[in-house]
Design a protein around this motif. Structure first.
Motif, PDB file in Angstrom:
ATOM      1  N   LYS A 185       0.823  -1.209   0.000  1.00  0.00           N
ATOM      2  CA  LYS A 185       0.000   0.000   0.000  1.00  0.00           C
ATOM      3  C   LYS A 185       0.855   1.257   0.000  1.00  0.00           C
ATOM      4  CE  LYS A 185      -4.408  -1.482   1.982  1.00  0.00           C
ATOM      5  NZ  LYS A 185      -5.399  -1.258   3.076  1.00  0.00           N
ATOM      6  N   VAL A 225       0.664   4.168  -2.697  1.00  0.00           N
ATOM      7  CA  VAL A 225       0.376   5.526  -2.223  1.00  0.00           C
ATOM      8  C   VAL A 225       1.479   6.480  -2.673  1.00  0.00           C
ATOM      9  CG1 VAL A 225       0.289   6.986  -0.157  1.00  0.00           C
ATOM     10  CG2 VAL A 225      -1.066   4.899  -0.269  1.00  0.00           C
ATOM     11  N   THR A 265      -6.411   6.081   1.870  1.00  0.00           N
ATOM     12  CA  THR A 265      -5.841   4.732   1.829  1.00  0.00           C
ATOM     13  C   THR A 265      -5.531   4.195   3.216  1.00  0.00           C
ATOM     14  OG1 THR A 265      -4.831   5.278  -0.305  1.00  0.00           O
ATOM     15  CG2 THR A 265      -4.017   3.317   0.815  1.00  0.00           C
ATOM     16  N   VAL A 312      -8.694   5.115  -6.289  1.00  0.00           N
ATOM     17  CA  VAL A 312      -9.086   5.719  -4.997  1.00  0.00           C
ATOM     18  C   VAL A 312     -10.264   6.674  -5.195  1.00  0.00           C
ATOM     19  CG1 VAL A 312      -8.337   7.267  -3.160  1.00  0.00           C
ATOM     20  CG2 VAL A 312      -6.817   5.464  -3.954  1.00  0.00           C
ATOM     21  N   SER A 344     -13.808   6.237  -3.281  1.00  0.00           N
ATOM     22  CA  SER A 344     -13.856   7.134  -2.126  1.00  0.00           C
ATOM     23  C   SER A 344     -15.286   7.566  -1.841  1.00  0.00           C
ATOM     24  CB  SER A 344     -12.990   8.373  -2.355  1.00  0.00           C
ATOM     25  OG  SER A 344     -11.644   8.021  -2.398  1.00  0.00           O
TER      26      SER A 344
END
Length: 347
Positions: A77, A81, A110, A338, A342
């Motif tokens: 992750k 990111v 995240t 994302v 979201s």
């Protein structure tokens, strides 16, 4: 505001295209294309691998800083990111300065972290990444001072002076800012509060935050910075991974020259890559055009008779093609995912 940001980005890319046009004309388009066509695919693959190594190293630095702040993020992750962060930086004028708010939003979504904590984390990582670059560039400057007569080459001499000034100025400013951090915090609260409320009142479906709420978030940002600074083990690990990432970038430039059949000392990349990165503060998206120009100028100024105009530009195109576009491809995918998943607004 979104329209203004879009306009600035479009103008930035137009400026970058203009710089590239001048750079390619300077190198000779036909000769440049011929040099690139002869590039060895095996070395190109190694340049890509070095780029992935750089992203991985700096993502570990981000993961380390987030860990200090109590935010748990897996390596996978943190890698995605960070590539999202680089995507934001590469499409935003003024590089990190323009992309940090977007990056903080990405971290918030995240890692399920507070926005001010995320902003403090990415701001700290960007600052930490700057420290090894100056140290490494100074090492390169020492090399040039022993191997080259600096006074006979104005470009190299100016670059060495710039690095020396930064090496003194940046730590001094950082120390003074840290000593006056509470005063800076108070000024930030008084200065930003009316601006944030003014913006919030004009954005649909966004409630204007109270002064106490804004003050609490700004204080949270400064407390997060203090927690990072008070953890020497975490700082040492983050700085080490940052330096490791810089090495991968320098290796990528060295491999780019090997890809087009030219060999240069690795110490040349040690010097020019960190200095070229300073051009990322230009209003061009991700420093595109500015960084390439500085790299070409420094490479041509170095004592490398085999590096002609077309060779220098071709190697820089290969190197920056990987360092600039790979994060955009990976990070853009991350940002799209994302955004699609979201819900709500940052906490």
């Amino acid at each position: 505001m979104a329209r203004e940001n879009l306009r600035a980005t479009v103008l930035g890319f137009l400026g970058a295209f203009a710089v590239f046009a001048v750079l390619f004309y300077f190198a000779g388009v036909d000769e440049l294309v011929g040099t690139l066509e002869r590039a060895d695919p095996r070395y190109i693959a190694l340049v890509v691998a070095a780029t992935i190594g750089w992203l991985a190293a700096w993502s570990v630095a981000l993961r380390t800083v987030l860990g200090v702040l109590g935010v748990d993020l897996s390596f996978a992750k943190s890698f995605f990111v960070f590539t999202g962060a680089m995507f934001s930086n590469n499409i935003t004028p003024f590089g990190q300065a323009g992309g940090e708010p977007v990056t903080a939003y990405l971290i918030t979504r995240t890692a399920d972290a507070e926005y001010e904590t995320s902003l403090a984390a990415i701001a700290s990582v960007d600052t930490l990444n700057f420290v090894p670059s100056i140290t490494i560039a100074l090492m390169g400057a020492i090399y040039y001072a022993t191997e080259v007569t600096l006074g006979t080459n104005q470009d190299i001499a100016l670059a060495v002076v710039a690095v020396a000034v930064l090496a003194v100025t940046v730590p001094s400013v950082g120390y003074l800012a840290w000593q006056r951090r509470y005063r800076l915090e108070a000024r930030a609260v008084s200065s930003l509060t009316p601006r944030i409320q003014w913006v919030a009142e004009r954005v649909p479906r966004v409630s204007a935050p109270t002064r106490d709420g804004i003050e609490k978030r700004i204080e949270g940002f400064f407390r997060a910075i203090e927690r990072i600074a008070a953890n020497p083990r975490g700082l040492a690990l983050a700085l080490g991974m940052s330096a490791f990432g810089w090495f991968f970038q320098m290796l990528g430039l060295w491999l780019s020259f090997r890809a087009i059949g030219v060999s240069i000392p690795l110490s040349i990349a040690l010097f020019v890559v960190p200095i070229g990165a300073i051009a990322g503060v230009t209003p061009l998206p991700g420093g595109a055009g500015g960084i390439e120009s500085v790299l070409v100028i420094l490479l041509l100024a170095a004592p490398l008779p085999q590096v002609t105009n077309s060779v220098a530009v071709a190697a820089v195109v290969v190197f920056r093609g990987a360092v600039y576009w790979i994060p955009i491809l990976i990070g853009g995918t991350v940002m799209a995912w994302v955004s699609a998943h979201s819900k709500g607004t940052p906490r």
